[in-house]
Motif scaffolding. Structure first.
Motif, PDB file in Angstrom:
ATOM      1  N   LEU A 236      15.615   7.690 -27.321  1.00  0.00           N
ATOM      2  CA  LEU A 236      14.374   8.279 -26.476  1.00  0.00           C
ATOM      3  C   LEU A 236      13.932   9.908 -25.731  1.00  0.00           C
ATOM      4  O   LEU A 236      13.409  10.527 -26.082  1.00  0.00           O
ATOM      5  CB  LEU A 236      13.627   7.049 -25.910  1.00  0.00           C
ATOM      6  N   LEU A 237      15.253  10.361 -25.436  1.00  0.00           N
ATOM      7  CA  LEU A 237      14.896  11.454 -25.852  1.00  0.00           C
ATOM      8  C   LEU A 237      15.136  12.386 -26.593  1.00  0.00           C
ATOM      9  O   LEU A 237      14.389  13.665 -26.282  1.00  0.00           O
ATOM     10  CB  LEU A 237      16.634  12.613 -24.667  1.00  0.00           C
ATOM     11  N   CYS A 238      15.732  12.460 -27.493  1.00  0.00           N
ATOM     12  CA  CYS A 238      15.660  13.771 -28.871  1.00  0.00           C
ATOM     13  C   CYS A 238      13.593  13.304 -29.814  1.00  0.00           C
ATOM     14  O   CYS A 238      12.948  13.934 -29.600  1.00  0.00           O
ATOM     15  CB  CYS A 238      16.334  12.876 -29.774  1.00  0.00           C
ATOM     16  N   PHE A 239      13.360  11.426 -28.956  1.00  0.00           N
ATOM     17  CA  PHE A 239      12.174  11.524 -29.659  1.00  0.00           C
ATOM     18  C   PHE A 239      11.043  12.210 -29.007  1.00  0.00           C
ATOM     19  O   PHE A 239      10.489  12.790 -29.751  1.00  0.00           O
ATOM     20  CB  PHE A 239      11.670   9.966 -29.987  1.00  0.00           C
ATOM     21  N   SER A 240      11.299  12.610 -28.169  1.00  0.00           N
ATOM     22  CA  SER A 240      10.187  13.225 -26.540  1.00  0.00           C
ATOM     23  C   SER A 240      10.303  14.855 -27.033  1.00  0.00           C
ATOM     24  O   SER A 240       9.378  15.224 -27.071  1.00  0.00           O
ATOM     25  CB  SER A 240      10.845  12.656 -25.332  1.00  0.00           C
ATOM     26  N   ARG A 241      11.212  14.687 -27.698  1.00  0.00           N
ATOM     27  CA  ARG A 241      10.825  17.068 -28.286  1.00  0.00           C
ATOM     28  C   ARG A 241      11.069  17.087 -29.931  1.00  0.00           C
ATOM     29  O   ARG A 241      10.641  18.070 -30.183  1.00  0.00           O
ATOM     30  CB  ARG A 241      12.579  17.031 -28.189  1.00  0.00           C
ATOM     31  N   ASP A 242      10.284  15.755 -30.452  1.00  0.00           N
ATOM     32  CA  ASP A 242      10.095  15.955 -32.375  1.00  0.00           C
ATOM     33  C   ASP A 242       8.962  16.085 -32.551  1.00  0.00           C
ATOM     34  O   ASP A 242       7.977  15.496 -32.470  1.00  0.00           O
ATOM     35  CB  ASP A 242      10.540  14.745 -32.993  1.00  0.00           C
ATOM     36  N   THR A 243       8.827  17.392 -32.776  1.00  0.00           N
ATOM     37  CA  THR A 243       7.298  18.068 -32.974  1.00  0.00           C
ATOM     38  C   THR A 243       6.520  17.575 -34.433  1.00  0.00           C
ATOM     39  O   THR A 243       5.808  18.249 -34.598  1.00  0.00           O
ATOM     40  CB  THR A 243       7.521  19.278 -32.846  1.00  0.00           C
ATOM     41  N   SER A 244       7.357  17.289 -34.823  1.00  0.00           N
ATOM     42  CA  SER A 244       7.358  16.586 -36.345  1.00  0.00           C
ATOM     43  C   SER A 244       6.519  15.192 -36.613  1.00  0.00           C
ATOM     44  O   SER A 244       5.776  14.298 -37.046  1.00  0.00           O
ATOM     45  CB  SER A 244       8.360  16.149 -37.211  1.00  0.00           C
ATOM     46  N   VAL A 245       6.451  14.988 -34.576  1.00  0.00           N
ATOM     47  CA  VAL A 245       5.995  13.117 -34.265  1.00  0.00           C
ATOM     48  C   VAL A 245       4.557  13.345 -34.803  1.00  0.00           C
ATOM     49  O   VAL A 245       3.572  13.098 -34.922  1.00  0.00           O
ATOM     50  CB  VAL A 245       6.817  12.530 -33.131  1.00  0.00           C
ATOM     51  N   LEU A 246       4.061  14.798 -34.449  1.00  0.00           N
ATOM     52  CA  LEU A 246       3.340  15.211 -34.205  1.00  0.00           C
ATOM     53  C   LEU A 246       1.914  15.147 -35.487  1.00  0.00           C
ATOM     54  O   LEU A 246       0.387  15.155 -35.114  1.00  0.00           O
ATOM     55  CB  LEU A 246       2.958  16.836 -33.711  1.00  0.00           C
ATOM     56  N   GLU A 247       2.675  15.292 -36.101  1.00  0.00           N
ATOM     57  CA  GLU A 247       2.162  14.998 -37.364  1.00  0.00           C
ATOM     58  C   GLU A 247       1.151  13.652 -37.490  1.00  0.00           C
ATOM     59  O   GLU A 247       0.707  13.868 -38.736  1.00  0.00           O
ATOM     60  CB  GLU A 247       2.738  14.920 -38.946  1.00  0.00           C
ATOM     61  N   HIS A 248       1.584  12.734 -37.160  1.00  0.00           N
ATOM     62  CA  HIS A 248       0.988  11.474 -37.267  1.00  0.00           C
ATOM     63  C   HIS A 248      -0.801  11.134 -36.224  1.00  0.00           C
ATOM     64  O   HIS A 248      -1.000  10.054 -36.659  1.00  0.00           O
ATOM     65  CB  HIS A 248       2.037  10.464 -37.039  1.00  0.00           C
ATOM     66  N   PHE A 249      -0.744  12.297 -35.730  1.00  0.00           N
ATOM     67  CA  PHE A 249      -2.240  12.741 -35.120  1.00  0.00           C
ATOM     68  C   PHE A 249      -3.253  12.913 -35.697  1.00  0.00           C
ATOM     69  O   PHE A 249      -4.090  12.739 -35.351  1.00  0.00           O
ATOM     70  CB  PHE A 249      -2.082  13.355 -33.802  1.00  0.00           C
ATOM     71  N   SER A 250      -3.230  12.930 -37.091  1.00  0.00           N
ATOM     72  CA  SER A 250      -3.622  13.956 -38.139  1.00  0.00           C
ATOM     73  C   SER A 250      -4.215  12.270 -38.428  1.00  0.00           C
ATOM     74  O   SER A 250      -5.334  12.344 -39.026  1.00  0.00           O
ATOM     75  CB  SER A 250      -3.422  14.378 -39.632  1.00  0.00           C
ATOM     76  N   TYR A 251      -3.663  11.368 -38.468  1.00  0.00           N
ATOM     77  CA  TYR A 251      -4.437   9.387 -38.619  1.00  0.00           C
ATOM     78  C   TYR A 251      -4.238   8.825 -37.504  1.00  0.00           C
ATOM     79  O   TYR A 251      -4.555   7.801 -37.771  1.00  0.00           O
ATOM     80  CB  TYR A 251      -3.376   9.129 -40.141  1.00  0.00           C
ATOM     81  N   SER A 252      -3.960   9.578 -36.634  1.00  0.00           N
ATOM     82  CA  SER A 252      -4.066   8.223 -35.075  1.00  0.00           C
ATOM     83  C   SER A 252      -5.441   8.777 -34.434  1.00  0.00           C
ATOM     84  O   SER A 252      -5.683  10.113 -34.403  1.00  0.00           O
ATOM     85  CB  SER A 252      -3.137   8.305 -34.624  1.00  0.00           C
ATOM     86  N   SER A 253      -5.404   7.562 -33.109  1.00  0.00           N
ATOM     87  CA  SER A 253      -7.154   8.136 -33.170  1.00  0.00           C
ATOM     88  C   SER A 253      -6.821   9.231 -31.526  1.00  0.00           C
ATOM     89  O   SER A 253      -7.593   9.585 -31.059  1.00  0.00           O
ATOM     90  CB  SER A 253      -7.818   6.798 -32.461  1.00  0.00           C
ATOM     91  N   ALA A 254      -5.323   9.126 -31.773  1.00  0.00           N
ATOM     92  CA  ALA A 254      -5.064   9.452 -30.136  1.00  0.00           C
ATOM     93  C   ALA A 254      -4.690  10.951 -30.455  1.00  0.00           C
ATOM     94  O   ALA A 254      -4.638  11.351 -31.739  1.00  0.00           O
ATOM     95  CB  ALA A 254      -3.931   9.330 -29.423  1.00  0.00           C
ATOM     96  N   THR A 255      -4.816  11.941 -29.445  1.00  0.00           N
ATOM     97  CA  THR A 255      -4.612  13.412 -29.212  1.00  0.00           C
ATOM     98  C   THR A 255      -3.345  13.990 -28.259  1.00  0.00           C
ATOM     99  O   THR A 255      -3.371  13.512 -27.654  1.00  0.00           O
ATOM    100  CB  THR A 255      -5.802  14.279 -29.324  1.00  0.00           C
TER     101      THR A 255
END
Length: 503
Positions: free
Chosen positions: A321-340
């Motif tokens: 979870l600590l690594c996950f919070s720093r992972d900028t590749s996760v930002l990609e999923h915001f292109s198809y998520s209703s969240a920003t």
């Protein structure tokens, strides 16, 4: 207006090619093709065909197919070219608006905690702290910082209150009789499946088809179903075909094959570059201290650490979870998520866009129970970087939908509505009884669904449920299971007179 199938297809192909171009698979394929030029069986006059045959026989074509299949599973089909980009995130304006104001609330809660506790959102760790953290990376759970002042930014029940207040403004004036007789807590009209449609979609769960977790039990001689199912599973793994694996797990995974089958479906291979990426995330954790670290820590302590199944994995959970919070590749999923992803401003530069950063870097603020998305995976993967990649892929394919407001069929709003509709249609007396005593069924089942039942089912059962999520590439099964639990307990529930008793 729907696109004609050809132009829709070419759009999809163009997008997939674009996405794969930047991937390590693309460079590996190029490298393999170059290497193959030195092989005697490759002739200049039939170069293209020969290289193609070589990639086929050496297994690279399968890898490419799996990558394409993975893209098709994750990304939504392209909208009409004229549709504005936010439609890909969420087509209904009122849903986008509701998600936006919910995000503002979460960020406000986070910022006020910062101010109250006098802790910054992010700061560099002093060198001695960095050394200390590195030394105890594998036993972070033994460290007991004082977290009494930290509280979860929100819990599922806060989120349910928001969903109960959702309204479609176009419906408010026109009395829509068909929807008005929905007696549940969710008051937005979305199309959800009825039983015949569910039967068709989940046909492999029919009573005439063998299911692991049921048909390998004592009443059925195991050699009839289980041995054959294991044999097929081994064959699917040998073939290394994601699509076949996805079809296979709809009947459940044999325990010994599950880790490999899930990795195949999610297209995770744990290459050297993936391990390196994980190490980079880890060094970022070591160097920088984020406020969300304390939230993660607190969440693990409040949930997984008190769970009979998961407390042994405490250290894995912090690492992932600590690594996950720093992972900028996760930002990609915001292109198809209703969240920003939420933005934060460098101190003293409020509102100046060039000083805005995403916070946390992956754009996801954890809530109470978030660590339970990772806990069950610890049973399957013991190598941190692989566990990490599997979780990240599960999150960007599925779990994000459970805590964002959208009209997607696997989104939490649709799941709530599906659950309530199934109960109201098939067990009207039970539904009415519970509603009358102030025990609206959704108040009970909401937390099960938000956590994908993690922490509510024994792990072996939970993994059989998650097999089906992967197999059908859908979360709808969660609503069906929640309704089934009520049906299973219906006789007892008709006797209760309070929410507490129903719980």
């Amino acid at each position: 207006a729907m696109l004609d199938p050809d132009s829709g297809l070419s759009l999809t192909i163009a997008r997939i090619v674009q996405r794969l171009k930047g991937s390590s698979l693309h460079s590996q394929l190029e490298r393999q093709a170059r290497v193959s030029l030195h092989k005697p069986e490759i002739k200049l006059e039939s170069l293209k065909e020969d290289i193609r045959d070589f990639l086929k026989t050496s297994g690279w074509e399968k890898k490419l197919q799996n990558a394409v299949y993975s893209e098709l599973n994750v990304f939504p089909s392209p909208c009409h070219p004229a549709a504005p980009p936010e439609h890909m995130k969420e087509p209904l304006a009122y849903m986008r608006k509701a998600q936006g104001s919910w995000e503002k609330r979460i960020l406000k809660s986070l910022n006020s905690m910062c101010t109250e506790l006098g802790v910054p959102l992010a700061q560099k760790r002093p060198v001695n702290e960095q050394k200390e953290l590195l030394n105890k990376w594998n036993e972070m759970g033994t460290d007991e910082p004082d977290l009494s002042l930290f509280r979860p930014v929100y819990a599922p029940k806060d989120f349910l209150e928001v969903l109960m207040n959702l309204r479609n403004p176009n419906y408010e004036n026109g009395e829509q009789p068909s929807f008005r007789n929905h007696l549940g807590l969710i008051q937005v009209p979305l199309k959800v499946k009825d039983i015949p449609e569910l039967k068709e979609d989940f046909s492999e769960l029919g009573l005439n088809i063998g299911q692991l977790g049921i048909d390998d039990s004592a009443q059925v001689p195991p050699e009839f179903f289980e041995n054959e199912h294991v044999r097929v599973g081994q064959k699917v793994l040998a073939e290394q075909d994601s699509a076949a694996a996805q079809q296979y797990v709809r009947q459940g995974c044999p325990t010994a094959l599950r880790a490999d089958l899930w990795a195949l479906i999610l297209n995770i291979s744990n290459q050297p570059e993936d391990i390196l990426y994980y190490e980079q995330l880890k060094s970022n954790v070591i160097q920088h201290d984020l406020l969300v670290d304390s939230l993660i820590y607190k969440d693990v302590k409040l949930t997984a650490s008190n769970d009979d199944y998961y407390f042994v994995f405490e250290d894995y959970l912090y690492q992932v979870l600590l690594c996950f919070s720093r992972d900028t590749s996760v930002l990609e999923h915001f292109s198809y998520s209703s969240a920003t992803p939420p933005k934060s401003y460098i101190r003293g530069k409020l509102g100046m866009e060039e000083y805005a950063v995403f916070y946390p870097p992956n754009g996801v603020i954890p809530f109470h129970g978030f660590s339970m998305y990772v806990a069950p995976l610890c049973f399957l993967y013991h190598e941190p970087s692989k566990l990490y990649q599997i979780f990240r892929e599960m999150y960007v394919r599925f779990f994000f939908r459970l805590h964002s407001i959208s009209s997607h069929p696997s989104g939490i709003v649709s799941l709530c509505l599906l659950f309530e509709t199934l109960l109201q249609t098939h067990l009207p007396q039970l539904f009415y009884h519970l509603r009358e005593i102030g025990a609206q069924p959704l108040r009970i089942s909401f937390k099960w669904m938000v956590r994908a039942f993690s922490g509510y089912l024994a792990t072996d059962q939970l993994l059989l449920l998650w097999d089906r999520i992967l197999g059908y590439n859908s979360l709808e099964i969660l609503a069906v299971l929640a309704a089934a639990v009520f049906a299973f307990r219906a006789v007892n529930l008709m006797e209760v007179t309070s929410l507490a008793a129903a719980e």
